[in-house]
Motif scaffolding. Sequence first.
Motif, mmCIF file in Angstrom:
data_model
loop_
_atom_site.group_PDB
_atom_site.id
_atom_site.type_symbol
_atom_site.label_atom_id
_atom_site.label_comp_id
_atom_site.label_asym_id
_atom_site.label_seq_id
_atom_site.Cartn_x
_atom_site.Cartn_y
_atom_site.Cartn_z
ATOM 1 N N LYS A 123 0.827 -1.208 0.000
ATOM 2 C CA LYS A 123 0.000 0.000 0.000
ATOM 3 C C LYS A 123 0.861 1.257 0.000
ATOM 4 O O LYS A 123 0.542 2.237 -0.674
ATOM 5 C CB LYS A 123 -0.950 0.000 1.193
ATOM 6 N N ALA A 124 1.961 1.224 0.765
ATOM 7 C CA ALA A 124 2.869 2.375 0.795
ATOM 8 C C ALA A 124 3.500 2.601 -0.574
ATOM 9 O O ALA A 124 3.618 3.747 -1.035
ATOM 10 C CB ALA A 124 3.947 2.177 1.848
ATOM 11 N N ALA A 125 3.890 1.521 -1.241
ATOM 12 C CA ALA A 125 4.494 1.642 -2.568
ATOM 13 C C ALA A 125 3.503 2.247 -3.552
ATOM 14 O O ALA A 125 3.870 3.120 -4.362
ATOM 15 C CB ALA A 125 4.973 0.275 -3.066
ATOM 16 N N VAL A 126 2.248 1.808 -3.504
ATOM 17 C CA VAL A 126 1.216 2.365 -4.393
ATOM 18 C C VAL A 126 1.022 3.844 -4.079
ATOM 19 O O VAL A 126 0.968 4.687 -4.990
ATOM 20 C CB VAL A 126 -0.116 1.582 -4.244
ATOM 21 N N PHE A 127 0.934 4.185 -2.793
ATOM 22 C CA PHE A 127 0.738 5.569 -2.390
ATOM 23 C C PHE A 127 1.872 6.458 -2.904
ATOM 24 O O PHE A 127 1.641 7.506 -3.515
ATOM 25 C CB PHE A 127 0.639 5.667 -0.859
ATOM 26 N N PHE A 128 3.119 6.041 -2.675
ATOM 27 C CA PHE A 128 4.256 6.866 -3.085
ATOM 28 C C PHE A 128 4.413 6.913 -4.596
ATOM 29 O O PHE A 128 4.849 7.926 -5.146
ATOM 30 C CB PHE A 128 5.545 6.410 -2.391
ATOM 31 N N ALA A 129 4.018 5.852 -5.275
ATOM 32 C CA ALA A 129 4.059 5.882 -6.742
ATOM 33 C C ALA A 129 3.052 6.896 -7.269
ATOM 34 O O ALA A 129 3.342 7.638 -8.207
ATOM 35 C CB ALA A 129 3.762 4.482 -7.305
ATOM 36 N N GLN A 130 1.873 6.952 -6.638
ATOM 37 C CA GLN A 130 0.872 7.949 -7.049
ATOM 38 C C GLN A 130 1.330 9.356 -6.731
ATOM 39 O O GLN A 130 1.104 10.276 -7.497
ATOM 40 C CB GLN A 130 -0.468 7.645 -6.354
ATOM 41 N N GLU A 131 1.982 9.534 -5.574
ATOM 42 C CA GLU A 131 2.486 10.855 -5.188
ATOM 43 C C GLU A 131 3.555 11.352 -6.149
ATOM 44 O O GLU A 131 3.625 12.548 -6.456
ATOM 45 C CB GLU A 131 3.023 10.803 -3.747
ATOM 46 N N SER A 132 4.404 10.446 -6.617
ATOM 47 C CA SER A 132 5.484 10.874 -7.506
ATOM 48 C C SER A 132 4.967 11.215 -8.905
ATOM 49 O O SER A 132 5.627 11.912 -9.656
ATOM 50 C CB SER A 132 6.564 9.800 -7.591
ATOM 51 N N ASP A 133 3.773 10.744 -9.251
ATOM 52 C CA ASP A 133 3.179 11.053 -10.551
ATOM 53 C C ASP A 133 2.560 12.450 -10.560
ATOM 54 O O ASP A 133 2.260 12.994 -11.603
ATOM 55 C CB ASP A 133 2.083 10.025 -10.910
ATOM 56 N N ARG A 134 2.412 13.057 -9.388
ATOM 57 C CA ARG A 134 1.740 14.363 -9.303
ATOM 58 C C ARG A 134 2.702 15.487 -9.532
ATOM 59 O O ARG A 134 3.802 15.602 -9.379
ATOM 60 C CB ARG A 134 1.100 14.531 -7.930
#
Length: 99
Positions: free
Chosen positions: A88-99
Amino acid sequence: MGSKYAKRYSEEFKRDAVALVRSSGRTVSEVARELGVSGESLRAWAKQDRIDRGQGASGELTTAEREELRRLRRQNAEQARTIEVLRKAAVFFAQESDR
């Protein structure tokens, strides 16, 4: 009808109850009645005692093996929870880096 909650007996009590069955020449039911425990519980304790003494059938787990299996299952469940948090953390940070 009995209680819906299982009674807990100490390992010492179980050991002594099984020893009484083995040494007294009385039936499991007689000893169980005398001690105020269920016959099924005392039979299970006696069976586990035979397994622990190396007299069980092939593939039956000793008490030590059962405890190790429980420990490994707990460890496996904890690792699964950790992996899920990390996923879940990896998904969250991957989404954050796309912003």
